[in-house]
Design a protein around this motif. Sequence first.
Motif, PDB file in Angstrom:
ATOM      1  N   ALA A   9       0.837  -1.209   0.000  1.00 36.31           N
ATOM      2  CA  ALA A   9       0.000   0.000   0.000  1.00 36.31           C
ATOM      3  C   ALA A   9       0.866   1.251   0.000  1.00 36.31           C
ATOM      4  N   ALA A  10       1.924   1.260   0.810  1.00 35.82           N
ATOM      5  CA  ALA A  10       2.799   2.432   0.888  1.00 35.82           C
ATOM      6  C   ALA A  10       3.499   2.679  -0.444  1.00 35.82           C
ATOM      7  N   ARG A  11       3.963   1.620  -1.103  1.00 35.47           N
ATOM      8  CA  ARG A  11       4.662   1.800  -2.382  1.00 35.47           C
ATOM      9  C   ARG A  11       3.708   2.311  -3.455  1.00 35.47           C
ATOM     10  N   LEU A  12       2.499   1.758  -3.502  1.00 33.76           N
ATOM     11  CA  LEU A  12       1.546   2.197  -4.517  1.00 33.76           C
ATOM     12  C   LEU A  12       1.160   3.653  -4.303  1.00 33.76           C
ATOM     13  N   ALA A  13       0.967   4.040  -3.036  1.00 29.85           N
ATOM     14  CA  ALA A  13       0.632   5.433  -2.741  1.00 29.85           C
ATOM     15  C   ALA A  13       1.788   6.350  -3.117  1.00 29.85           C
ATOM     16  N   ALA A  14       3.010   5.947  -2.811  1.00 30.87           N
ATOM     17  CA  ALA A  14       4.180   6.759  -3.141  1.00 30.87           C
ATOM     18  C   ALA A  14       4.341   6.948  -4.641  1.00 30.87           C
ATOM     19  N   GLU A  15       3.835   6.003  -5.416  1.00 34.97           N
ATOM     20  CA  GLU A  15       3.944   6.087  -6.875  1.00 34.97           C
ATOM     21  C   GLU A  15       2.727   6.747  -7.509  1.00 34.97           C
ATOM     22  N   GLY A  16       1.847   7.337  -6.677  1.00 42.02           N
ATOM     23  CA  GLY A  16       0.762   8.153  -7.206  1.00 42.02           C
ATOM     24  C   GLY A  16      -0.618   7.555  -7.151  1.00 42.02           C
ATOM     25  N   ALA A  17      -0.756   6.294  -6.736  1.00 38.24           N
ATOM     26  CA  ALA A  17      -2.077   5.667  -6.700  1.00 38.24           C
ATOM     27  C   ALA A  17      -2.890   6.157  -5.504  1.00 38.24           C
ATOM     28  N   CYS A  18      -4.208   6.149  -5.651  1.00 42.84           N
ATOM     29  CA  CYS A  18      -5.111   6.255  -4.512  1.00 42.84           C
ATOM     30  C   CYS A  18      -5.279   4.839  -3.968  1.00 42.84           C
ATOM     31  N   VAL A  19      -5.227   4.687  -2.666  1.00 42.95           N
ATOM     32  CA  VAL A  19      -5.185   3.349  -2.088  1.00 42.95           C
ATOM     33  C   VAL A  19      -6.327   3.138  -1.107  1.00 42.95           C
ATOM     34  N   VAL A  20      -7.013   2.017  -1.261  1.00 41.33           N
ATOM     35  CA  VAL A  20      -8.007   1.568  -0.293  1.00 41.33           C
ATOM     36  C   VAL A  20      -7.327   0.503   0.562  1.00 41.33           C
ATOM     37  N   VAL A  21      -7.119   0.845   1.830  1.00 36.26           N
ATOM     38  CA  VAL A  21      -6.465  -0.053   2.779  1.00 36.26           C
ATOM     39  C   VAL A  21      -7.544  -0.937   3.395  1.00 36.26           C
ATOM     40  N   ALA A  22      -7.632  -2.172   2.939  1.00 37.32           N
ATOM     41  CA  ALA A  22      -8.663  -3.093   3.422  1.00 37.32           C
ATOM     42  C   ALA A  22      -8.033  -4.065   4.412  1.00 37.32           C
ATOM     43  N   ASP A  23      -8.655  -4.182   5.583  1.00 32.73           N
ATOM     44  CA  ASP A  23      -8.096  -5.058   6.602  1.00 32.73           C
ATOM     45  C   ASP A  23      -9.209  -5.534   7.528  1.00 32.73           C
ATOM     46  N   LEU A  24      -9.005  -6.677   8.125  1.00 38.31           N
ATOM     47  CA  LEU A  24      -9.985  -7.207   9.072  1.00 38.31           C
ATOM     48  C   LEU A  24     -10.174  -6.261  10.250  1.00 38.31           C
ATOM     49  N   ASP A  25      -9.104  -5.563  10.638  1.00 36.77           N
ATOM     50  CA  ASP A  25      -9.127  -4.626  11.761  1.00 36.77           C
ATOM     51  C   ASP A  25      -9.409  -3.224  11.236  1.00 36.77           C
ATOM     52  N   ALA A  26     -10.616  -2.734  11.450  1.00 36.63           N
ATOM     53  CA  ALA A  26     -11.018  -1.440  10.899  1.00 36.63           C
ATOM     54  C   ALA A  26     -10.172  -0.302  11.451  1.00 36.63           C
ATOM     55  N   ASP A  27      -9.868  -0.336  12.757  1.00 34.80           N
ATOM     56  CA  ASP A  27      -9.088   0.748  13.359  1.00 34.80           C
ATOM     57  C   ASP A  27      -7.682   0.798  12.780  1.00 34.80           C
ATOM     58  N   ARG A  28      -7.069  -0.366  12.629  1.00 37.10           N
ATOM     59  CA  ARG A  28      -5.720  -0.391  12.063  1.00 37.10           C
ATOM     60  C   ARG A  28      -5.732   0.040  10.600  1.00 37.10           C
ATOM     61  N   ALA A  29      -6.792  -0.315   9.881  1.00 37.77           N
ATOM     62  CA  ALA A  29      -6.904   0.110   8.484  1.00 37.77           C
ATOM     63  C   ALA A  29      -6.975   1.630   8.396  1.00 37.77           C
ATOM     64  N   ALA A  30      -7.783   2.244   9.276  1.00 41.35           N
ATOM     65  CA  ALA A  30      -7.916   3.701   9.277  1.00 41.35           C
ATOM     66  C   ALA A  30      -6.592   4.362   9.638  1.00 41.35           C
ATOM     67  N   GLU A  31      -5.888   3.827  10.615  1.00 45.60           N
ATOM     68  CA  GLU A  31      -4.598   4.391  11.010  1.00 45.60           C
ATOM     69  C   GLU A  31      -3.583   4.288   9.879  1.00 45.60           C
TER      70      GLU A  31
END
Length: 699
Positions: free
Chosen positions: A457-479
């Motif tokens: 996710a970090a690499r894709l964002a750094a290269e200009g993508a908009c990223v949807v961080v999907a995770d079982l843990d909603a709080d960690r995804a938001a962070e």
Amino acid sequence: MGRVSEPDAPTDHSTPQGDSTVPDSVVDQLIARSNALGADPRNTNFAGGNTSAAGTRTDPVTGRPVELLWVKGSGGDLGTLTEDGLAVLRLDRLRSLVDVYPGEEREDEMVAAFDHCLFGRGGAAPSIDTAMHGLVRAAHVDHLHPDSGIALATAEDGERLTRECFGDRVVWVPWRRPGFQLGLDIARIAEENPGAIGAVLGGHGITSWADTSEQCQANSLEIIRTAEAFLAERGRPRPFGPPLPGYGALPAAERRERAAALAPVLRGLASTDHPQVGRFTDADVVLDFLAGAEHPRLAALGTSCPDHFLRTKVRPMVLDLPADAPLDDAFARLKELHAAYRDEYRAYYERHAGPDSPAMRGADPAIVLVPGVGMFSFGKDAKTARVAGEFYVNAVNVMRGAESVSSYRPIEESEKFRIEYWALEEAKLARLPRPKPLASRVALVTGAAGGIGGAVAARLAAEGACVVVADLDADRAAEAAAELGGADVAVGVACDVSDADAVARAFEEAALAFGGVDLVVNNAGLSVSKPLLETTERDWDLQHDVMAKGSFLVSREAARVMTAQGMGGDIVYIASKNAVFAGPNNVAYSAAKADQAHQVRLLAAELGGRGIRVNGVNPDGVVRGSGIFAGGWGAQRAKVYGVEEKDLGAFYAQRTILGREVLPEHVANAVFALTAGELSHTTGLHIPVDSGVAAAFLR
């Protein structure tokens, strides 16, 4: 608006030793005033307007005092303006340009002339509005784009309403395109009306002036608040007309569900010429506008303020169906309307383009309005899309104000074209940085709150993508999303990949946040390392539910969205070397990874006709930073191999050909290589990221 070429070095704003003619607070006061005005959207829109202050400094060359003008440069935003965003010019030289001004037909040449008025080493590039600030004989000048002021400026009888609203404290300046001549007009009118504190600029905005920064800010706020009160007191209760049957707002849950279904289709249409990112809003102001019977007429008139239509185009595309029309009917009608919009935009361009006009930039809408649902805005990235939507909300507020006391009459279409295809605007666009490799792409990464998924996710964002961080843990995804840069870069969503409904909701959130998805990374995973005879049915089901079934559910939903968009896409599986390597005590995990690996081949064959590429990455032993290893698997595998858990990464490394440990960022590098465009003709491939494990070589 336009700007001159970038100077070579930053301006030296320091006061030479012994200079006491101007206190350091001149620039500080200007910054404070700008930030205060720009922080309130009632005063001006994002990146709109400019402010200035004049004062005296010692010229380090002559040792004599010299009058200077500090003015917000081209680009930037008042709310976040810093000293680096100011252009600094000599007032005597700037005002001497009046004597060489060649006339309105050649006024664009004056922007380049501002270069010869700069003081010090560089600074921000002067904007097209610099003349307005330098020619008005006041120490402090504000130029702003408040909705209330533009409402009067775009009313059919705006001059009369301005007089009724302000008396002789604020004067009317007829529409003129921003530039040197407008600066001359305002300076003349200010001189002819010594009691005036400012002006309403026809079709455009407001300008105020004063001898002190404090009074200039007070004058700006007086104009804005007085206009607001005038519109509130005099305005009709239904400026958008009576309610249009069937066009009222749907219930919140229903309209968001409908918006999520519409968004990928609309994004695909809006990306016909250039890939776009989308943004959805169902703000009350938009829903109220679309519910009124007058909205088709008003929308067709388009926006007026140059800052508005440069971002929203001259008019939006509007769905002309009731809010509860069947979705299939809405899809079909939107495609018809899009074709008509493109024809109309080309005709608009051809009506007004001259031999020297820049080429048409694209005929797709930037704003799409759907009654009962809301507004979809589009741009080259999420910020641009968001700002376009915010500007159209400004335009709706302007229309409401103008229609409440008069009739909304924006500037002529020909004038809009002159600004949209202005050579100065074209030069400004040409100086923008080159887009990053993944600009305009929207990625959804599962299991992305940490470990390999977080690195991807970090690499894709750094290269200009908009990223949807999907995770079982909603709080960690938001962070994790917040750490990537906030809502213009990433959003976090809760997602149990083994639950089809949860997967569908994650893609709906992606559609609402960014318009859709066109790069999906199946990364969510876990492992329980046990010998065959100790592996329970639950162990088997759990790992297959998350990795085999989960990847299937995510890929199926991704294919639906990508097919609706019609823009192709990428699906990447984070599989494992264990998909092809037979290791001990790992039957459930390795079988699930083998399932994933074959999904890559199957889906590559099936989805290629839709322009969707499917590839995989086979890592080995990513110990450091891995959620799987931290969750207990590391201890289990260390026991299998008879090493200390802390030495497991080194153990994996020493058994490889290269002798190097594999880290999460190495896997992220492979995902980037597969999706950044250089491998555009590759699908069905697995890339090993294992430092060389001969037994896992692909055959």
